[in-house]
Scaffold this motif. Structure first.
Motif, PDB file in Angstrom:
ATOM      1  N   CYS A   1      10.365  -6.172  -4.537  1.00 34.41           N
ATOM      2  CA  CYS A   1       8.994  -6.258  -4.047  1.00 34.41           C
ATOM      3  C   CYS A   1       8.534  -7.686  -3.846  1.00 34.41           C
ATOM      4  CB  CYS A   1       8.037  -5.565  -5.025  1.00 34.41           C
ATOM      5  SG  CYS A   1       7.897  -6.414  -6.624  1.00 34.41           S
ATOM      6  N   ALA A   2       9.301  -8.658  -4.356  1.00 40.27           N
ATOM      7  CA  ALA A   2       8.881 -10.061  -4.286  1.00 40.27           C
ATOM      8  C   ALA A   2       9.318 -10.737  -2.999  1.00 40.27           C
ATOM      9  CB  ALA A   2       9.428 -10.832  -5.476  1.00 40.27           C
TER      10      ALA A   2
ATOM     11  N   CYS B   1       3.838  -5.406  -6.521  1.00 42.65           N
ATOM     12  CA  CYS B   1       4.712  -6.441  -7.062  1.00 42.65           C
ATOM     13  C   CYS B   1       4.117  -7.025  -8.340  1.00 42.65           C
ATOM     14  CB  CYS B   1       4.933  -7.537  -6.019  1.00 42.65           C
ATOM     15  SG  CYS B   1       6.287  -8.656  -6.422  1.00 42.65           S
TER      16      CYS B   1
END
Length: 344
Positions: free
Chosen positions: A267-268, A277
């Protein structure tokens, strides 16, 4: 005891006069290549001296003015663009021209003379095969080093003078090599590899092609692994700042509250702008980013380590070349073959 010679011939003179004779013969035989190399060195040196003395300071001033007004004001674009263009030409010239010259010289020094029979003729006179190869490599190495080393010094001066003009960083592949002795070491390796392939293939063009591939592979491996030639420094930054992007990185990721280094969560990819995130980071107790890097202060340890590795490979290649030459000239039936080749 007086040496016996056939009528009308002179006994070979040993010592310094003989060495000078070998040197003169080599320079005469390869004078065209020597002229081309001298012109290439002179042109590259003149280019870098001009960029260093006339373009670097105005380019730095122009770029600093441009940054001060947030890229919205007039500036000396002529000097700025000219310095960036000519310094880029210098990067490529210093990185690749000595290497290409060394490849060509190494392949032709041995292969061409073996193909034409000049080497075999020399071996039947006063010159032993080992001495013939040693003279070839020593003279060519001295000429290549004498031309490449000043170019490396001038390149470093030019690049250092223009660092404030948004020039390429020290860790860029072209700058890293052209600024240090790795350039000389790679050229010497190309020379040795060319001599070895020339002895094996005995034809200049195939030897040059093989040498190009081998040296290109070494250049790629060297630049691929150069970040691991010295212990790295770990820099940890807060989540809101993102990972550190300076220096030459060997790895990046995230750290948790215990200090453990972990991969960056999927998610980053947009860092921490999404709520999903942020929740993932909180759940995993991630507190920041880490970056394992080689800072600018590690340039010379990296450079010297790479140079030492290449020189060690060069010495090994030269040793193999002498072994190959000895096998070809002292094996069964080689004496008669050498005499026939010399007669042809």
């Amino acid at each position: 005891m007086t040496a016996l010679t056939s009528p009308g011939t002179r006994a070979p003179v040993r010592g310094t006069p003989a060495r000078l004779g070998i040197l003169r013969a080599m320079l005469r035989l390869h004078r065209s290549a020597l002229y081309v190399w001298a012109v290439a060195v002179a042109v590259a040196a003149a280019l870098m001296l001009w960029a260093y003395g006339s373009l670097a300071a105005p380019a730095v001033t122009a770029y600093q003015r441009l940054k001060a007004c947030d890229y919205s004001c007039a500036y000396d674009s002529t000097s700025y663009v000219a310095f960036k263009d000519y310094s880029l030409y210098a990067h490529y010239a210093v990185t690749f021209v000595p290497l290409l010259v060394a490849l060509w010289a190494g392949a032709t020094l041995t292969a061409r003379e073996l193909e034409t029979g000049t080497a075999q003729l020399a071996w039947t006179q006063s010159l032993s095969p080992a001495r013939w190869l040693a003279a070839k490599l020593a003279v060519a190495a001295a000429v290549i080093t004498a031309g490449t080393a000043p170019l490396v010094v001038l390149h470093h001066l030019m690049w250092d003078a223009g660092r404030g003009a948004n020039s390429l960083a020290w860790q860029d592949i072209l700058v890293f090599q052209a600024n240090g002795p790795t350039t000389v070491a790679l050229a010497l390796f190309g020379l040795a590899a060319g001599a070895l392939t020339g002895l094996l293939l005995r034809r200049p063009l195939p030897a040059l092609a093989v040498t190009f591939l081998v040296t290109g592979a070494l250049w790629s491996v060297l630049n691929w692994f150069r970040a691991w030639f010295w212990p790295t420094v770990t820099i940890i930054t807060p989540l809101k700042e993102g990972p550190w992007y300076g220096g030459l990185a060997t790895g990046r990721g995230v750290v948790d509250a215990s200090g453990a280094q972990l991969p960056v969560p999927p998610c980053a990819t947009a860092w921490i702008t999404s709520t999903a995130c942020a929740d993932t980071f909180d759940r995993r107790h991630i507190t920041g980013f880490y970056s394992n890097i080689q800072p600018a202060s590690h340039y010379w340890p990296l450079q010297l380590t790479a140079t030492g590795a290449v020189l060690a490979l060069t010495a090994l290649t030269v040793l193999v070349a002498f072994r190959v030459l000895k096998r070809h000239t002292t094996g069964p039936g080689r004496a008669g073959t050498a005499a026939k080749e010399a007669a042809v």
